[in-house]
Design a protein around this motif. Structure first.
Motif, PDB file in Angstrom:
ATOM      1  N   ALA A 103      30.521  33.441  25.497  1.00  9.93           N
ATOM      2  CA  ALA A 103      30.335  34.426  26.520  1.00  9.93           C
ATOM      3  C   ALA A 103      30.123  35.793  26.144  1.00  9.93           C
ATOM      4  CB  ALA A 103      31.517  34.425  27.338  1.00  9.93           C
ATOM      5  N   ARG A 115      34.987  40.900  33.618  1.00  8.20           N
ATOM      6  CA  ARG A 115      35.500  39.962  34.719  1.00  8.20           C
ATOM      7  C   ARG A 115      34.067  39.018  34.750  1.00  8.20           C
ATOM      8  NH1 ARG A 115      39.529  43.230  38.485  1.00  8.20           N
ATOM      9  NH2 ARG A 115      41.486  42.855  37.188  1.00  8.20           N
ATOM     10  N   CYS A 116      32.920  39.930  35.192  1.00  4.61           N
ATOM     11  CA  CYS A 116      31.635  39.073  35.396  1.00  4.61           C
ATOM     12  C   CYS A 116      31.305  38.111  33.877  1.00  4.61           C
ATOM     13  CB  CYS A 116      30.577  40.072  35.372  1.00  4.61           C
ATOM     14  SG  CYS A 116      29.149  39.231  35.819  1.00  4.61           S
ATOM     15  N   ALA A 137      33.678  36.907  32.071  1.00  2.00           N
ATOM     16  CA  ALA A 137      34.647  35.912  32.157  1.00  2.00           C
ATOM     17  C   ALA A 137      34.235  34.751  32.751  1.00  2.00           C
ATOM     18  CB  ALA A 137      35.949  36.288  32.372  1.00  2.00           C
ATOM     19  N   ARG A 138      33.293  34.998  33.990  1.00  2.00           N
ATOM     20  CA  ARG A 138      32.970  33.931  34.874  1.00  2.00           C
ATOM     21  C   ARG A 138      31.730  33.232  34.365  1.00  2.00           C
ATOM     22  NH1 ARG A 138      33.590  38.491  38.641  1.00  2.00           N
ATOM     23  NH2 ARG A 138      31.566  38.444  38.733  1.00  2.00           N
ATOM     24  N   GLY A 139      31.255  33.796  33.154  1.00  2.00           N
ATOM     25  CA  GLY A 139      30.255  33.040  32.490  1.00  2.00           C
ATOM     26  C   GLY A 139      28.811  33.467  32.992  1.00  2.00           C
ATOM     27  N   GLU A 140      28.854  34.455  33.434  1.00  2.00           N
ATOM     28  CA  GLU A 140      27.601  35.142  33.659  1.00  2.00           C
ATOM     29  C   GLU A 140      26.764  35.720  32.833  1.00  2.00           C
ATOM     30  OE1 GLU A 140      26.296  35.296  36.893  1.00  2.00           O
ATOM     31  OE2 GLU A 140      28.244  34.697  37.978  1.00  2.00           O
ATOM     32  N   GLY A 152      35.297  43.348  40.951  1.00  2.00           N
ATOM     33  CA  GLY A 152      35.009  42.045  40.638  1.00  2.00           C
ATOM     34  C   GLY A 152      33.488  41.982  40.042  1.00  2.00           C
ATOM     35  N   SER A 168      26.103  42.353  41.100  1.00  2.00           N
ATOM     36  CA  SER A 168      24.617  42.023  40.551  1.00  2.00           C
ATOM     37  C   SER A 168      23.439  42.781  41.194  1.00  2.00           C
ATOM     38  CB  SER A 168      24.269  40.646  40.360  1.00  2.00           C
ATOM     39  OG  SER A 168      24.284  40.054  41.841  1.00  2.00           O
TER      40      SER A 168
END
Length: 290
Positions: free
Chosen positions: A2, A129-130, A132-135, A280, A283
């Motif tokens: 990541a 956090r972005c 961590a979401r795999g973005e 949160g 984009s």
């Protein structure tokens, strides 16, 4: 793997969040007399009244090492470096030089947070956090840029001597010399520290902070930060008032200003950081601009 987010120690994020989200933190430097120490790493006592205490940015070499380690840990997914305002510190510029030296300007993207303290920390949190979401790298970068653009910062200082010495206040004309009859309320505007208002008492200054935060928060979801230097009771009281006046606040972080910022703000300083939309991630920002 990541994307890895790197920041500097001014971000003031709680250690549990830093660890849980895998954020890498590069220490700022504080010179105390003849001794240079690293914020958050080396133990040291500091006399904020002393004019022998100064601060400095990490070197390009230090940041190059941090970015290289983070890039390796990302497995090639990339790094987003988010640092305090380039108007207040040379850290962002040192980071840009580090990325150039690495030949990694496409995989190490830098963001000027336009702030300091939790005004840097909240964009860091949004980006982490972005990630961590795999973005992907561009989405993490854009989350940080959007949060930096949207965040608002308001600060009350107890005395102006540190501001006078540090030269960080961009609207200094006519500001100093009235300390006995007024308390300054400051704000960050495009990364610059400016005078917002002068009031006569500390109580009025805190009421001004709350009103400014309420106006900046709007009606939707919002994240808040409360930061102080040696004023925990004032920070706790302020936090309670913000919870009451801004019920949509989904998250309120509290922290103490570290020495690198405390040198310029002085004991008794209290700040409020407001991020409409919360941490949160978003984009909707423009792409990289270097």
């Amino acid at each position: 793997m990541a994307v890895v987010v790197v920041t500097d120690s001014s971000a003031s994020l709680p250690a549990d969040l830093v660890g849980a989200l895998g954020i890498d933190v590069v220490p700022l430097h504080v010179r105390v007399g003849e001794r240079e120490v690293r914020e958050g790493v080396d133990a040291f006592a500091i006399d904020y009244a002393s004019d022998s205490v100064t601060t400095s940015a990490p070197s390009p070499g230090e940041l190059r090492g941090a970015y290289a380690a983070a890039l390796e840990r990302s497995g090639g997914d990339g790094v987003v470096g988010i640092h305090l305002s380039r108007q207040l510190s040379a850290t962002w510029e040192a980071g840009r030089q580090a990325a150039r030296d690495m030949g990694a300007e496409e995989s190490v993207l830098l963001v000027d947070s336009l702030g300091a303290g939790l005004a840097t920390g909240l964009p860091v949190l949004a980006a982490a956090r972005c990630a961590a979401r795999g973005e992907p790298l561009t989405a993490v970068y854009e989350a940080a840029v959007a949060a930096a653009r949207n965040a608002r910062t308001f600060i009350v200082v107890n005395r102006t001597e540190q501001l006078r010495r540090g030269g960080r206040l961009s609207t200094a004309a006519g500001f100093f010399g009235s300390e006995l009859v007024s308390k300054p309320v400051l704000q960050l505007v495009e990364g610059r520290l400016e005078l917002r208002e002068k009031v006569r008492t500390r109580a009025k200054a805190f009421a001004t902070l709350v009103a400014a935060a309420e106006e900046a928060a709007g009606l939707g979801e919002v994240a808040l930060g409360v930061q102080h230097l040696g004023a925990p009771e004032a920070a706790e009281s302020l936090t309670d008032r913000l919870r009451e006046r801004i019920p949509a606040a989904g998250e309120i972080l509290t922290a103490e200003f570290g020495p690198a910022l405390g040198v310029h703000l002085g004991p008794g300083a209290v700040g409020v950081l407001v991020l409409p939309g919360g941490c949160g991630g978003d984009s909707g920002a423009a792409g990289p601009a270097r």
